[in-house]
Design a protein around this motif. Structure first.
Motif, PDB file in Angstrom:
ATOM      1  N   SER A 254     -39.389 -27.557 -25.028  1.00  0.00           N
ATOM      2  CA  SER A 254     -38.247 -28.159 -24.326  1.00  0.00           C
ATOM      3  C   SER A 254     -37.439 -27.150 -23.528  1.00  0.00           C
ATOM      4  CB  SER A 254     -37.336 -28.869 -25.337  1.00  0.00           C
ATOM      5  OG  SER A 254     -36.875 -27.955 -26.309  1.00  0.00           O
TER       6      SER A 254
ATOM      7  N   GLY B 225     -38.973 -21.414 -32.255  1.00  0.00           N
ATOM      8  CA  GLY B 225     -38.304 -20.449 -33.114  1.00  0.00           C
ATOM      9  C   GLY B 225     -36.849 -20.297 -32.723  1.00  0.00           C
TER      10      GLY B 225
ATOM     11  N   TYR C 104     -34.073 -12.725 -39.210  1.00  0.00           N
ATOM     12  CA  TYR C 104     -34.822 -13.141 -38.009  1.00  0.00           C
ATOM     13  C   TYR C 104     -35.985 -12.176 -37.775  1.00  0.00           C
ATOM     14  CZ  TYR C 104     -36.366 -13.725 -33.260  1.00  0.00           C
ATOM     15  OH  TYR C 104     -37.176 -13.887 -32.156  1.00  0.00           O
TER      16      TYR C 104
ATOM     17  N   THR D 116     -33.843 -16.645 -21.674  1.00  0.00           N
ATOM     18  CA  THR D 116     -33.965 -18.052 -22.053  1.00  0.00           C
ATOM     19  C   THR D 116     -32.660 -18.498 -22.720  1.00  0.00           C
ATOM     20  OG1 THR D 116     -34.750 -17.603 -24.292  1.00  0.00           O
ATOM     21  CG2 THR D 116     -36.414 -17.670 -22.541  1.00  0.00           C
ATOM     22  N   GLU D 117     -32.695 -19.682 -23.323  1.00  0.00           N
ATOM     23  CA  GLU D 117     -31.531 -20.173 -24.077  1.00  0.00           C
ATOM     24  C   GLU D 117     -31.374 -19.469 -25.422  1.00  0.00           C
ATOM     25  OE1 GLU D 117     -31.658 -24.433 -24.481  1.00  0.00           O
ATOM     26  OE2 GLU D 117     -32.019 -24.717 -22.350  1.00  0.00           O
ATOM     27  N   PHE D 118     -32.333 -18.606 -25.740  1.00  0.00           N
ATOM     28  CA  PHE D 118     -32.336 -17.903 -27.021  1.00  0.00           C
ATOM     29  C   PHE D 118     -31.098 -17.024 -27.163  1.00  0.00           C
ATOM     30  CE2 PHE D 118     -33.922 -14.535 -29.897  1.00  0.00           C
ATOM     31  CZ  PHE D 118     -34.494 -15.319 -30.880  1.00  0.00           C
TER      32      PHE D 118
ATOM     33  N   ALA E 285     -41.068 -30.524 -29.366  1.00  0.00           N
ATOM     34  CA  ALA E 285     -39.760 -29.943 -29.697  1.00  0.00           C
ATOM     35  C   ALA E 285     -38.905 -31.110 -30.173  1.00  0.00           C
ATOM     36  CB  ALA E 285     -39.126 -29.247 -28.489  1.00  0.00           C
ATOM     37  N   ARG E 286     -37.612 -30.844 -30.456  1.00  0.00           N
ATOM     38  CA  ARG E 286     -36.772 -31.938 -30.939  1.00  0.00           C
ATOM     39  C   ARG E 286     -36.084 -32.685 -29.799  1.00  0.00           C
ATOM     40  NH1 ARG E 286     -33.324 -28.096 -34.561  1.00  0.00           N
ATOM     41  NH2 ARG E 286     -33.644 -26.985 -32.597  1.00  0.00           N
ATOM     42  N   ARG E 287     -35.784 -32.023 -28.690  1.00  0.00           N
ATOM     43  CA  ARG E 287     -35.030 -32.673 -27.600  1.00  0.00           C
ATOM     44  C   ARG E 287     -35.972 -33.520 -26.744  1.00  0.00           C
ATOM     45  NH1 ARG E 287     -32.040 -27.445 -25.380  1.00  0.00           N
ATOM     46  NH2 ARG E 287     -33.976 -26.574 -26.173  1.00  0.00           N
TER      47      ARG E 287
ATOM     48  N   ILE F 202     -39.496 -20.081 -23.067  1.00  0.00           N
ATOM     49  CA  ILE F 202     -40.884 -19.632 -23.032  1.00  0.00           C
ATOM     50  C   ILE F 202     -41.846 -20.816 -23.160  1.00  0.00           C
ATOM     51  CG2 ILE F 202     -42.617 -18.336 -24.349  1.00  0.00           C
ATOM     52  CD1 ILE F 202     -40.287 -16.371 -25.103  1.00  0.00           C
TER      53      ILE F 202
ATOM     54  N   VAL G  51     -40.693 -28.957 -36.131  1.00  0.00           N
ATOM     55  CA  VAL G  51     -41.785 -28.191 -36.751  1.00  0.00           C
ATOM     56  C   VAL G  51     -41.538 -27.903 -38.230  1.00  0.00           C
ATOM     57  CG1 VAL G  51     -42.569 -27.113 -34.595  1.00  0.00           C
ATOM     58  CG2 VAL G  51     -40.873 -25.920 -36.034  1.00  0.00           C
TER      59      VAL G  51
ATOM     60  N   ILE H 279     -46.150 -16.576 -30.738  1.00  0.00           N
ATOM     61  CA  ILE H 279     -45.108 -15.804 -30.069  1.00  0.00           C
ATOM     62  C   ILE H 279     -44.370 -15.015 -31.142  1.00  0.00           C
ATOM     63  CG2 ILE H 279     -43.096 -15.824 -28.568  1.00  0.00           C
ATOM     64  CD1 ILE H 279     -45.743 -16.784 -27.226  1.00  0.00           C
TER      65      ILE H 279
ATOM     66  N   PHE I 277     -29.478 -15.527 -23.801  1.00  0.00           N
ATOM     67  CA  PHE I 277     -30.063 -14.388 -23.074  1.00  0.00           C
ATOM     68  C   PHE I 277     -30.142 -14.654 -21.572  1.00  0.00           C
ATOM     69  CE2 PHE I 277     -32.572 -11.947 -26.594  1.00  0.00           C
ATOM     70  CZ  PHE I 277     -31.396 -11.790 -27.311  1.00  0.00           C
TER      71      PHE I 277
ATOM     72  N   THR J 158     -40.962 -33.544 -31.989  1.00  0.00           N
ATOM     73  CA  THR J 158     -41.459 -32.966 -33.250  1.00  0.00           C
ATOM     74  C   THR J 158     -40.444 -31.971 -33.782  1.00  0.00           C
ATOM     75  OG1 THR J 158     -43.711 -33.017 -32.325  1.00  0.00           O
ATOM     76  CG2 THR J 158     -43.371 -31.668 -34.303  1.00  0.00           C
TER      77      THR J 158
ATOM     78  N   THR K 247     -38.090 -22.866 -39.775  1.00  0.00           N
ATOM     79  CA  THR K 247     -38.557 -23.037 -38.390  1.00  0.00           C
ATOM     80  C   THR K 247     -39.602 -21.984 -38.042  1.00  0.00           C
ATOM     81  OG1 THR K 247     -36.312 -23.795 -37.841  1.00  0.00           O
ATOM     82  CG2 THR K 247     -37.785 -23.267 -35.998  1.00  0.00           C
TER      83      THR K 247
ATOM     84  N   SER L 120     -42.531 -10.982 -31.585  1.00  0.00           N
ATOM     85  CA  SER L 120     -41.350 -10.385 -30.943  1.00  0.00           C
ATOM     86  C   SER L 120     -41.351  -8.876 -31.147  1.00  0.00           C
ATOM     87  CB  SER L 120     -40.071 -10.951 -31.581  1.00  0.00           C
ATOM     88  OG  SER L 120     -38.935 -10.291 -31.084  1.00  0.00           O
TER      89      SER L 120
HETATM   90  N1  LIG Z   1     -35.834 -14.948 -25.800  1.00  0.00           N
HETATM   91  C1  LIG Z   1     -36.161 -13.817 -26.400  1.00  0.00           C
HETATM   92  O1  LIG Z   1     -35.558 -12.776 -26.166  1.00  0.00           O
HETATM   93  C2  LIG Z   1     -37.327 -13.768 -27.332  1.00  0.00           C
HETATM   94  C3  LIG Z   1     -37.911 -12.513 -27.604  1.00  0.00           C
HETATM   95  C4  LIG Z   1     -38.984 -12.465 -28.467  1.00  0.00           C
HETATM   96  C5  LIG Z   1     -39.461 -13.602 -29.049  1.00  0.00           C
HETATM   97  N2  LIG Z   1     -38.871 -14.808 -28.787  1.00  0.00           N
HETATM   98  C6  LIG Z   1     -39.418 -15.996 -29.416  1.00  0.00           C
HETATM   99  O2  LIG Z   1     -39.823 -16.893 -28.415  1.00  0.00           O
HETATM  100  C7  LIG Z   1     -39.845 -18.207 -28.953  1.00  0.00           C
HETATM  101  C8  LIG Z   1     -39.224 -19.166 -27.951  1.00  0.00           C
HETATM  102  O3  LIG Z   1     -37.874 -18.835 -27.753  1.00  0.00           O
HETATM  103  P1  LIG Z   1     -37.167 -18.878 -26.319  1.00  0.00           P
HETATM  104  O4  LIG Z   1     -36.772 -17.507 -25.986  1.00  0.00           O
HETATM  105  O5  LIG Z   1     -37.968 -19.656 -25.368  1.00  0.00           O
HETATM  106  O6  LIG Z   1     -35.810 -19.659 -26.719  1.00  0.00           O
HETATM  107  P2  LIG Z   1     -35.292 -21.145 -26.442  1.00  0.00           P
HETATM  108  O7  LIG Z   1     -35.173 -21.374 -24.981  1.00  0.00           O
HETATM  109  O8  LIG Z   1     -34.089 -21.274 -27.293  1.00  0.00           O
HETATM  110  O9  LIG Z   1     -36.464 -22.055 -26.991  1.00  0.00           O
HETATM  111  C9  LIG Z   1     -36.664 -22.293 -28.369  1.00  0.00           C
HETATM  112  C10 LIG Z   1     -37.525 -23.514 -28.497  1.00  0.00           C
HETATM  113  O10 LIG Z   1     -37.807 -23.755 -29.889  1.00  0.00           O
HETATM  114  C11 LIG Z   1     -37.582 -25.118 -30.141  1.00  0.00           C
HETATM  115  N3  LIG Z   1     -37.248 -25.369 -31.538  1.00  0.00           N
HETATM  116  C12 LIG Z   1     -36.263 -24.819 -32.285  1.00  0.00           C
HETATM  117  N4  LIG Z   1     -36.252 -25.358 -33.516  1.00  0.00           N
HETATM  118  C13 LIG Z   1     -37.238 -26.290 -33.527  1.00  0.00           C
HETATM  119  C14 LIG Z   1     -37.717 -27.187 -34.503  1.00  0.00           C
HETATM  120  N5  LIG Z   1     -37.178 -27.263 -35.735  1.00  0.00           N
HETATM  121  N6  LIG Z   1     -38.743 -28.003 -34.188  1.00  0.00           N
HETATM  122  C15 LIG Z   1     -39.293 -27.954 -32.958  1.00  0.00           C
HETATM  123  N7  LIG Z   1     -38.909 -27.101 -32.005  1.00  0.00           N
HETATM  124  C16 LIG Z   1     -37.876 -26.288 -32.285  1.00  0.00           C
HETATM  125  C17 LIG Z   1     -36.459 -25.530 -29.202  1.00  0.00           C
HETATM  126  O11 LIG Z   1     -36.504 -26.917 -28.928  1.00  0.00           O
HETATM  127  P3  LIG Z   1     -35.516 -28.037 -29.521  1.00  0.00           P
HETATM  128  O12 LIG Z   1     -34.167 -27.400 -29.681  1.00  0.00           O
HETATM  129  O13 LIG Z   1     -35.578 -29.100 -28.472  1.00  0.00           O
HETATM  130  O14 LIG Z   1     -36.142 -28.451 -30.813  1.00  0.00           O
HETATM  131  C18 LIG Z   1     -36.856 -24.750 -27.944  1.00  0.00           C
HETATM  132  O15 LIG Z   1     -37.789 -25.497 -27.200  1.00  0.00           O
HETATM  133  C19 LIG Z   1     -39.136 -18.137 -30.312  1.00  0.00           C
HETATM  134  O16 LIG Z   1     -40.123 -18.131 -31.331  1.00  0.00           O
HETATM  135  C20 LIG Z   1     -38.426 -16.794 -30.259  1.00  0.00           C
HETATM  136  O17 LIG Z   1     -38.267 -16.245 -31.534  1.00  0.00           O
HETATM  137  C21 LIG Z   1     -37.815 -14.916 -27.928  1.00  0.00           C
END
Ligand SMILES: NC(=O)c1ccc[n+]([C@@H]2O[C@H](COP(=O)([O-])OP(=O)(O)OC[C@H]3O[C@@H](n4cnc5c(N)ncnc54)[C@H](OP(=O)(O)O)[C@@H]3O)[C@@H](O)[C@H]2O)c1
Length: 251
Positions: free
Chosen positions: A16, A94, A156, A191-193, A38-40, A19, A66, A141, A207, A64, A115, A143
């Protein structure tokens, strides 16, 4: 025109935003049919329409959580039924919550573990029979946080060490059955992370707002890495690190 993933099917968790959404776009552009999880729900529905309109593939929006094993099993079955099999699982969903160990609530701890750890286990378990049949690829994925100790948010970070350990051990278990298992370790991605507690090092907030373009990895760069990993055959990418160039200077 032939595309590298024409006729393949993929499941992307966390599709959603960030990444996961970028990865779904890239895999679809390369010809794969993609199940978006994803949930949204509305984000998934919008992305499904975009992928089908732009890339002439089939996409499925499968809301979904997860953390719920039955939902994850249904997600994989939906992809297999709709697309006739499963070639690629992208274990991406994540999040990070809280900061130091003393201040972390049990709810925050469980949310990250449920998660980032349980979710990846449920999806891998459900996908394995199908990627074994297709001799496909499971992409995790990970990190930078799962490669080096860090002074903030150890839980984390530990979930990401688990991800890498699990992924490589799954590779050891099923590699001789033709299944590829790959880990991609991004440093900070726009991302929104957010990583609460990263304090003075990076500031706080999402971020995508904290980093200007060029200061961190873009989600599309991670997506490109996933697409590269997904098309490797007969060899596989075991692990791929994707950092902004000054990451190790700052580290
Ligand atoms: N951004 C970074 O700096 C970074 C660096 C290294 C690794 N990562 C990893 O990259 C992955 C993706 O993160 P992102 O950076 O793309 O952040 P993001 O934009 O916040 O995306 C996170 C995604 O995970 C989903 N999610 C969270 N809880 C969930 C659940 N219970 N069930 C299903 N989906 C769920 C969210 O969707 P919903 O809220 O719609 O469920 C969203 O689509 C994560 O595993 C993160 O740890 C991120």
């Amino acid at each position: 025109m032939t595309r590298p993933l024409d006729g393949k099917s993929a499941v992307v968790t966390g599709a959603s935003s960030g990444i996961g959404a970028a990865t779904a776009r890239h895999l679809a552009r390369d010809g794969a049919n993609v199940a978006l999880a994803a949930r949204r729900k509305q984000h998934l529905v919008d992305l499904r329409e975009e992928l089908e309109d732009e890339f002439d593939v089939e996409a499925a929006a499968v809301p979904t959580d997860v953390r719920e094993e039955v939902m994850v099993e249904e997600l994989v079955e939906t992809a297999v039924d709709r697309f006739g099999g499963l070639d690629v699982l992208v274990n991406n969903a994540g999040l990070a919550r809280g900061s130091s160990v003393e201040d972390l609530s049990t709810d925050e701890y469980r949310l990250m573990m449920d998660t980032n750890v349980d979710g990846m286990f449920f999806a891998t378990r459900a996908a394995l029979p199908h990627v074994r049949e297709s001799e496909g690829t499971i992409v995790f994925i990970g990190s930078f946080a799962g490669q080096y100790p860090r002074p903030f948010n150890p839980v984390y970070a530990a979930t990401k060490w688990w991800t890498r350990g699990f992924a490589h051990s799954v590779a050891a278990q099923v590699g001789d059955e033709g299944v590829a298992v790959s880990v991609i370790n991004p440093a900070a991605v726009r991302t929104e992370f957010e990583v609460p507690g990263s304090g003075d090092l990076d500031g706080s907030g999402k971020f995508k707002d904290r980093f200007a373009p060029g200061e961190a990895v873009e989600p599309e760069e991670v997506a490109e890495a996933v697409a590269y990993v997904a098309r490797q055959s007969p060899s596989m990418v075991s692990e791929l690190d994707l950092y902004n160039r000054d990451k190790l200077t700052l580290f």
